[in-house]
Write a protein that holds these residues in place. Sequence first.
Motif, short mmCIF file in Angstrom:
data_model
loop_
_atom_site.label_atom_id
_atom_site.label_comp_id
_atom_site.label_asym_id
_atom_site.label_seq_id
_atom_site.Cartn_x
_atom_site.Cartn_y
_atom_site.Cartn_z
N PHE A 1 0.91 -1.06 -0.20
CA PHE A 1 0.27 -0.34 0.23
C PHE A 1 1.15 0.62 0.08
CE2 PHE A 1 -3.51 2.80 2.35
CZ PHE A 1 -4.72 2.47 1.68
N ALA A 2 1.84 0.81 0.56
CA ALA A 2 3.26 2.09 0.77
C ALA A 2 3.48 2.22 -0.32
CB ALA A 2 4.43 2.48 1.89
N ALA A 3 3.56 1.29 -1.64
CA ALA A 3 4.71 1.30 -2.35
C ALA A 3 3.90 1.98 -2.98
CB ALA A 3 5.09 -0.10 -2.86
N TYR A 4 2.41 1.59 -3.37
CA TYR A 4 1.98 2.16 -4.53
C TYR A 4 1.37 3.62 -4.10
CZ TYR A 4 -2.51 3.38 -7.07
OH TYR A 4 -3.33 4.05 -8.09
N HIS A 5 1.77 4.34 -3.33
CA HIS A 5 1.43 5.97 -2.64
C HIS A 5 2.94 6.80 -2.38
CE1 HIS A 5 -2.95 5.70 -2.49
NE2 HIS A 5 -2.26 5.37 -1.55
N GLY A 6 3.82 5.76 -3.15
CA GLY A 6 5.33 6.08 -3.20
C GLY A 6 6.64 5.99 -2.79
N ASP A 7 6.26 4.80 -2.09
CA ASP A 7 7.26 4.27 -0.75
C ASP A 7 8.08 3.53 -1.80
OD1 ASP A 7 8.99 2.96 0.64
OD2 ASP A 7 7.54 2.89 2.46
N GLN A 8 9.22 4.30 -2.32
CA GLN A 8 9.98 3.70 -3.95
C GLN A 8 10.80 1.93 -3.21
OE1 GLN A 8 12.41 7.11 -5.81
NE2 GLN A 8 10.59 7.17 -6.46
N ASP A 9 11.02 2.21 -1.59
CA ASP A 9 12.03 1.18 -1.66
C ASP A 9 11.14 0.16 -1.54
OD1 ASP A 9 14.61 -0.11 0.24
OD2 ASP A 9 12.86 0.35 1.88
N ALA A 10 10.81 0.24 -0.32
CA ALA A 10 8.99 -1.08 -0.82
C ALA A 10 8.85 -1.90 -2.10
CB ALA A 10 7.82 -0.35 0.05
N LEU A 11 8.37 -0.72 -3.08
CA LEU A 11 8.36 -0.99 -4.37
C LEU A 11 9.13 -1.56 -5.06
CD1 LEU A 11 5.85 -1.30 -6.20
CD2 LEU A 11 7.02 1.35 -7.35
N ARG B 1 11.30 -3.54 -3.95
CA ARG B 1 11.40 -4.29 -2.59
C ARG B 1 9.93 -6.21 -3.09
NH1 ARG B 1 10.35 -4.77 2.62
NH2 ARG B 1 10.16 -2.66 1.90
N LEU B 2 9.08 -5.01 -3.34
CA LEU B 2 7.89 -5.88 -4.21
C LEU B 2 8.61 -6.05 -5.60
CD1 LEU B 2 4.19 -5.01 -4.21
CD2 LEU B 2 5.38 -5.79 -5.64
N LEU B 3 8.84 -5.98 -6.57
CA LEU B 3 9.53 -6.18 -7.64
C LEU B 3 10.93 -7.24 -7.58
CD1 LEU B 3 9.28 -2.50 -9.00
CD2 LEU B 3 7.42 -4.32 -9.78
N ALA B 4 11.22 -6.89 -6.75
CA ALA B 4 12.52 -8.05 -6.53
C ALA B 4 12.03 -9.37 -6.24
CB ALA B 4 13.09 -7.98 -5.16
N TYR B 5 10.76 -9.51 -5.94
CA TYR B 5 9.56 -10.61 -5.60
C TYR B 5 9.21 -11.44 -6.95
CZ TYR B 5 5.87 -14.13 -3.89
OH TYR B 5 4.79 -15.08 -4.32
N GLN B 6 9.24 -12.65 -7.38
CA GLN B 6 8.72 -12.88 -8.36
C GLN B 6 7.41 -13.10 -9.32
OE1 GLN B 6 11.78 -15.99 -9.63
NE2 GLN B 6 13.18 -15.46 -9.86
N GLY B 7 7.13 -13.38 -7.70
CA GLY B 7 5.78 -14.02 -8.08
C GLY B 7 4.52 -12.06 -8.14
N HIS B 8 5.21 -10.71 -8.28
CA HIS B 8 4.23 -9.91 -7.76
C HIS B 8 3.53 -9.09 -8.53
CE1 HIS B 8 7.79 -8.56 -10.61
NE2 HIS B 8 7.08 -7.72 -11.06
N GLY B 9 2.91 -9.57 -9.85
CA GLY B 9 2.21 -9.54 -11.02
C GLY B 9 2.69 -8.11 -11.39
N GLU B 10 2.01 -8.52 -12.88
CA GLU B 10 1.96 -7.06 -14.01
C GLU B 10 1.69 -5.51 -13.19
OE1 GLU B 10 -2.17 -7.88 -16.59
OE2 GLU B 10 -0.04 -8.61 -17.23
N ILE C 1 2.88 0.37 -12.46
CA ILE C 1 3.04 1.40 -10.96
C ILE C 1 4.42 1.91 -10.81
CG2 ILE C 1 2.73 0.86 -8.34
CD1 ILE C 1 0.36 -0.75 -8.17
N ALA C 2 5.54 0.97 -11.12
CA ALA C 2 6.65 1.18 -11.07
C ALA C 2 6.73 2.45 -12.30
CB ALA C 2 7.13 -0.41 -11.02
N GLU C 3 6.40 1.93 -13.23
CA GLU C 3 7.38 2.79 -14.18
C GLU C 3 6.34 4.51 -13.99
OE1 GLU C 3 4.53 2.33 -18.01
OE2 GLU C 3 5.45 0.24 -18.01
N ARG C 4 5.57 4.70 -12.85
CA ARG C 4 4.90 5.66 -12.15
C ARG C 4 5.90 6.53 -11.57
NH1 ARG C 4 2.22 6.54 -7.87
NH2 ARG C 4 0.85 4.36 -8.06
N VAL C 5 5.80 4.99 -10.39
CA VAL C 5 6.78 5.65 -8.67
C VAL C 5 7.92 5.86 -8.87
CG1 VAL C 5 6.80 4.86 -6.35
CG2 VAL C 5 4.50 4.63 -7.34
N LEU C 6 8.43 5.38 -9.92
CA LEU C 6 10.04 5.60 -9.54
C LEU C 6 10.60 6.55 -10.99
CD1 LEU C 6 10.91 1.37 -10.23
CD2 LEU C 6 10.60 3.23 -7.98
#
Length: 208
Positions: A175-185, A187-196, A201-206
């Motif tokens: 939830f924090a990643a969606y709202h701009g927490d780049q570190d959390a995002l 870490r989420l992206l590093a998880y292989q099962g994170h979903g498309e 969302i990463a394109e926007r936040v990062l």
Amino acid sequence: MRIISVNVGRAVPAEWAGDVGRTAIDKKAAGGRVAVHGNGLEGDERADVAHHGHPDQAVYAYAREDHDWWQAQLGRDLHDGAFGENLTTSGADLTGALIGERWRVGTAVLEVTAPRVPCATFRGWMGEKGWVKRFTQAGRPGAYFRVIEEGELGAGDAIEVLDRPAASVTIGEAFAAYHGDQDALRRLLAYQGHGEKWDKIAERVLKS
């Protein structure tokens, strides 16, 4: 941990429901056993399929404990299903659930995919001033699931956690990643099962 209510709804017209003009957010308890299909629960309708029709949002769960917290904050009763959830849980820490965590409920197997992000329809339904901001700041978003194994479930069913992927992040962190927490995002992206969805969302936040 268990399910205390299984909730479904049919779409009805609503002036506050954005461009679609219809919503099925007002879920009510379904009696007996309810079939779980790849796109959600039997008898449940989604009016805005463009935003709520993805298989990664097949089932939405919200904790009764969080409803009770909101009741105290808002000074009003909130019935099971009041936030549009299909499953009202008891004893489950949904904010602490991990992306990719798998539950067996009844004969169905569900996998945690994402937190709920409040939308204009949710705001219109609640009718509370500043609702989107308040819901976001509270950090009690509930969790969406995809269906891994179809089956059936009902009120009173136990929640059995089958797997908690160690490399993932929690619903609260997502939830924090969606709202701009780049570190959390990251870490989420590093998880292989994170979903498309999270790649988009990463394109926007990062970029920010």
